[in-house]
Design a protein around this motif. Structure first.
Motif, PDB file in Angstrom:
ATOM      1  N   PHE A 298      36.483 -37.447 -32.764  1.00 49.74           N
ATOM      2  CA  PHE A 298      37.142 -36.940 -34.004  1.00 49.74           C
ATOM      3  C   PHE A 298      37.231 -36.126 -34.362  1.00 49.74           C
ATOM      4  O   PHE A 298      37.222 -36.201 -35.989  1.00 49.74           O
ATOM      5  N   TRP A 299      35.514 -35.896 -35.284  1.00 48.39           N
ATOM      6  CA  TRP A 299      34.581 -35.265 -35.669  1.00 48.39           C
ATOM      7  C   TRP A 299      35.021 -33.920 -35.096  1.00 48.39           C
ATOM      8  O   TRP A 299      35.115 -32.907 -36.463  1.00 48.39           O
ATOM      9  N   PHE A 300      35.576 -33.183 -34.728  1.00 45.86           N
ATOM     10  CA  PHE A 300      35.952 -31.869 -34.200  1.00 45.86           C
ATOM     11  C   PHE A 300      37.281 -31.396 -34.009  1.00 45.86           C
ATOM     12  O   PHE A 300      37.821 -30.767 -33.923  1.00 45.86           O
ATOM     13  N   LEU A 301      37.755 -32.437 -34.268  1.00 42.58           N
ATOM     14  CA  LEU A 301      39.904 -32.600 -33.927  1.00 42.58           C
ATOM     15  C   LEU A 301      40.499 -31.552 -35.823  1.00 42.58           C
ATOM     16  O   LEU A 301      40.929 -30.826 -35.077  1.00 42.58           O
ATOM     17  N   PRO A 302      39.587 -32.123 -36.462  1.00 47.42           N
ATOM     18  CA  PRO A 302      40.095 -31.350 -37.505  1.00 47.42           C
ATOM     19  C   PRO A 302      39.614 -29.892 -37.184  1.00 47.42           C
ATOM     20  O   PRO A 302      40.385 -28.268 -38.244  1.00 47.42           O
ATOM     21  N   ARG A 303      38.839 -29.329 -36.648  1.00 46.45           N
ATOM     22  CA  ARG A 303      37.724 -28.137 -36.505  1.00 46.45           C
ATOM     23  C   ARG A 303      38.378 -27.145 -35.329  1.00 46.45           C
ATOM     24  O   ARG A 303      38.445 -25.934 -34.909  1.00 46.45           O
ATOM     25  N   ILE A 304      39.844 -27.679 -34.513  1.00 43.93           N
ATOM     26  CA  ILE A 304      40.061 -27.326 -34.032  1.00 43.93           C
ATOM     27  C   ILE A 304      41.847 -26.304 -34.302  1.00 43.93           C
ATOM     28  O   ILE A 304      42.757 -27.371 -34.294  1.00 43.93           O
ATOM     29  N   GLY A 305      42.117 -25.397 -33.906  1.00 42.55           N
ATOM     30  CA  GLY A 305      42.763 -25.023 -34.208  1.00 42.55           C
ATOM     31  C   GLY A 305      43.825 -24.073 -32.729  1.00 42.55           C
ATOM     32  O   GLY A 305      45.465 -23.843 -33.238  1.00 42.55           O
ATOM     33  N   ALA A 306      43.924 -23.881 -31.948  1.00 44.34           N
ATOM     34  CA  ALA A 306      45.150 -23.750 -31.082  1.00 44.34           C
ATOM     35  C   ALA A 306      45.225 -24.886 -30.456  1.00 44.34           C
ATOM     36  O   ALA A 306      44.560 -25.926 -29.809  1.00 44.34           O
ATOM     37  N   ALA A 307      46.581 -24.492 -29.656  1.00 42.78           N
ATOM     38  CA  ALA A 307      47.414 -26.008 -28.766  1.00 42.78           C
ATOM     39  C   ALA A 307      46.699 -26.277 -27.802  1.00 42.78           C
ATOM     40  O   ALA A 307      46.912 -27.842 -27.913  1.00 42.78           O
ATOM     41  N   THR A 308      46.018 -25.498 -27.185  1.00 47.75           N
ATOM     42  CA  THR A 308      45.520 -25.772 -25.757  1.00 47.75           C
ATOM     43  C   THR A 308      44.562 -27.081 -25.606  1.00 47.75           C
ATOM     44  O   THR A 308      44.049 -27.599 -25.126  1.00 47.75           O
ATOM     45  N   PHE A 309      43.276 -26.201 -26.862  1.00 50.58           N
ATOM     46  CA  PHE A 309      42.566 -27.515 -27.029  1.00 50.58           C
ATOM     47  C   PHE A 309      42.499 -28.453 -27.529  1.00 50.58           C
ATOM     48  O   PHE A 309      41.951 -29.305 -27.472  1.00 50.58           O
ATOM     49  N   MET A 310      43.668 -28.440 -28.683  1.00 53.06           N
ATOM     50  CA  MET A 310      44.235 -29.231 -28.971  1.00 53.06           C
ATOM     51  C   MET A 310      44.166 -30.548 -28.118  1.00 53.06           C
ATOM     52  O   MET A 310      44.181 -31.985 -28.300  1.00 53.06           O
ATOM     53  N   THR A 311      45.516 -30.505 -26.739  1.00 52.22           N
ATOM     54  CA  THR A 311      46.206 -31.030 -26.482  1.00 52.22           C
ATOM     55  C   THR A 311      44.788 -32.138 -25.163  1.00 52.22           C
ATOM     56  O   THR A 311      45.304 -32.854 -25.524  1.00 52.22           O
ATOM     57  N   ILE A 312      44.043 -31.490 -25.004  1.00 50.83           N
ATOM     58  CA  ILE A 312      42.699 -31.789 -24.679  1.00 50.83           C
ATOM     59  C   ILE A 312      41.759 -32.689 -24.791  1.00 50.83           C
ATOM     60  O   ILE A 312      41.572 -33.451 -24.327  1.00 50.83           O
ATOM     61  N   ALA A 313      41.754 -32.327 -26.240  1.00 50.54           N
ATOM     62  CA  ALA A 313      40.737 -33.226 -27.248  1.00 50.54           C
ATOM     63  C   ALA A 313      41.427 -34.519 -27.946  1.00 50.54           C
ATOM     64  O   ALA A 313      41.528 -35.362 -27.186  1.00 50.54           O
ATOM     65  N   ALA A 314      42.877 -34.228 -27.426  1.00 50.03           N
ATOM     66  CA  ALA A 314      43.927 -35.745 -28.052  1.00 50.03           C
ATOM     67  C   ALA A 314      43.823 -36.150 -26.881  1.00 50.03           C
ATOM     68  O   ALA A 314      43.796 -37.221 -26.830  1.00 50.03           O
ATOM     69  N   PHE A 315      44.207 -35.459 -26.026  1.00 49.90           N
ATOM     70  CA  PHE A 315      44.186 -36.616 -23.964  1.00 49.90           C
ATOM     71  C   PHE A 315      43.337 -37.340 -23.821  1.00 49.90           C
ATOM     72  O   PHE A 315      43.204 -38.331 -23.409  1.00 49.90           O
ATOM     73  N   ALA A 316      41.564 -36.236 -24.088  1.00 51.82           N
ATOM     74  CA  ALA A 316      40.939 -37.289 -24.539  1.00 51.82           C
ATOM     75  C   ALA A 316      40.482 -38.366 -24.574  1.00 51.82           C
ATOM     76  O   ALA A 316      39.623 -39.479 -24.548  1.00 51.82           O
ATOM     77  N   VAL A 317      40.736 -38.470 -26.664  1.00 53.43           N
ATOM     78  CA  VAL A 317      40.978 -39.644 -27.168  1.00 53.43           C
ATOM     79  C   VAL A 317      42.223 -40.499 -26.624  1.00 53.43           C
ATOM     80  O   VAL A 317      41.155 -41.457 -26.620  1.00 53.43           O
TER      81      VAL A 317
END
Length: 417
Positions: A298-317
């Motif tokens: 959650f700390w790093f989510l607002p700092r992610i701009g790429a759709a691919t990495f955002m999807t991976i982070a949301a997947f982990a959450v």
């Protein structure tokens, strides 16, 4: 539809939960409803909040009813109410009708239905308690994977209200067929040749608590808080998933909907994965790991701009979010026994309901107030860091004498010294 094959019942339970879990695709309806009716983010989000809040309380009554009348009638009633509630939402031309149909009627159906596979399969699989409770609710997490892209295309072709009608009929058919397979094993049943290991025995209650007895222990309330905290984090993301993806990555509605579908796999995978892990490292350690991981994500989510990495982070959450629901039924069965896990865990699911009121509304209001999702995500990161302390303190209830309980549906108390 009676069968002695526990895996057939497990498969039917997964299909039943897939239909119910379609509620997690709610975020794909937010923009179309706002465009058609001019409703605000928080007004539309409240529909999802009501549905999950009602689910939490309906699951408790479903657990009591299940103990008295058996799982099949509860499953068929829950599935029918859910399908009808979603279908009635197709007649929504004001918020109150949407709240009543999708939120209240659909939410009651969700709660009655959700508790059935959990309570049934934990009795059929004493040898794989963590894994099977993960599988039992894994389908619920996978519901959005199918529904999000299908609903998006239906909305584009027939409109958002007609989409509710089509989906409601589909949910009704699937839940009626799969719900007919729900049944308890014979009293005293266990897999042939199986006996609990020393490790399993050390983590499990020496007897079955009834609901009243469980509520006299501090451990029941500790597990409730654990589920509440874990749910708050994940459900805040789920309720605003598509808009968050669009805002933070600049993705289109179609791309964001596909991202929702991909990330929702984490919800399903996490329910099975973390439940399986909890059989190996204990339920307590599993929750510590999930909370720490979510604090970082959650700390790093607002700092992610790429759709691919955002999807991976949301997947982990969402893996951690689903992991709470996959692990907690086994946690409750370990501490209070499997016999009355329906009402005991059913009442515990009120934590889900309260979390659905707190998490989504917090993130929606903070988005409207600050004009960005970043602040809310960082607050949730701090909450998860603090939450990691609680599972360290939880321990199995000690055997002791418990006074007779007057709770409805409670079994006769057992005295143990």
């Amino acid at each position: 539809m009676r069968t002695n094959n526990r895996w057939v019942i497990a498969i039917a339970g997964v299909f039943f939960q897939i239909a119910l879990g379609a509620v997690y695709a709610w975020s794909v309806f937010r923009v179309p409803l706002a465009k058609q009716f001019g409703w605000s983010i928080s007004e539309i989000t409240l529909t999802f909040t009501i549905s999950i809040f009602v689910l939490g309380f309906a699951a408790f009554f479903g657990g009591l009813w299940l103990n008295r009348k058996g799982p099949r009638i509860v499953a068929l009633t829950g599935g029918s109410l859910y399908g009808v509630g979603v279908f009635l939402a197709s007649f929504s031309h004001n918020l109150w009708w949407l709240y009543l149909s999708y939120g209240v009627v659909g939410g009651i159906g969700l709660g009655l239905g959700y508790i059935v596979p959990v309570a049934v399969l934990v009795k059929w699989f004493p040898d794989r308690r963590g894994l099977i409770t993960g599988i039992a609710v894994g389908g619920f997490g996978a519901g959005a994977l199918i529904t999000a892209p299908v609903a998006t295309r239906l909305i584009q072709s027939v409109g958002v209200l007609s989409t509710f009608a089509y989906l409601g009929v589909a949910y009704l058919v699937v839940t009626i067929i799969s719900g007919a397979f729900m049944q308890n094993p014979p009293d005293g049943w266990k897999p042939e040749g199986w006996s609990p290991t020393a490790s399993q025995t050390s983590q499990r209650a020496g007897r079955d608590f009834n609901l009243g007895e469980a509520l006299k222990t501090w451990q029941w309330y500790a597990l409730w808080v654990l589920l509440f905290l874990n749910t708050c984090a994940g459900i805040s993301i789920i309720s605003q998933e598509a808009p968050i993806f669009q805002e933070l990555t600049g993705a289109s509605a179609i791309v964001a909907a596909n991202m929702v579908g991909l990330a929702s796999i984490g919800n399903a995978v996490g329910r099975v994965f973390w439940a399986w892990v909890s059989d190996l490292i204990t339920r307590r350690v599993t929750f510590v790991v999930m909370f720490v991981l979510q604090a970082l994500l959650f700390w790093f989510l607002p700092r992610i701009g790429a759709a691919t990495f955002m999807t991976i982070a949301a997947f982990a959450v969402l893996m951690c979010y689903g992991g709470g629901f996959g692990t907690m039924p086994a946690f409750a069965a370990d501490y209070f026994g499997p016999k009355n896990v329906g009402p005991i865990y059913g009442l515990m699911l009120t934590a889900w309901g309260f979390a659905s009121a707190f998490g989504p509304l917090l993130i929606a209001y903070m988005r409207e107030f600050h004009g960005s999702y970043a602040g809310a995500l960082e607050v949730i990161a701090g909450l998860m860091a603090l939450s990691a302390l609680l599972p360290i303190l939880v321990s199995r209830p000690h055997p002791r004498t418990v006074e007779p309980s007057s709770w409805p549906g409670a079994s006769s108390p057992i005295r143990q010294h």
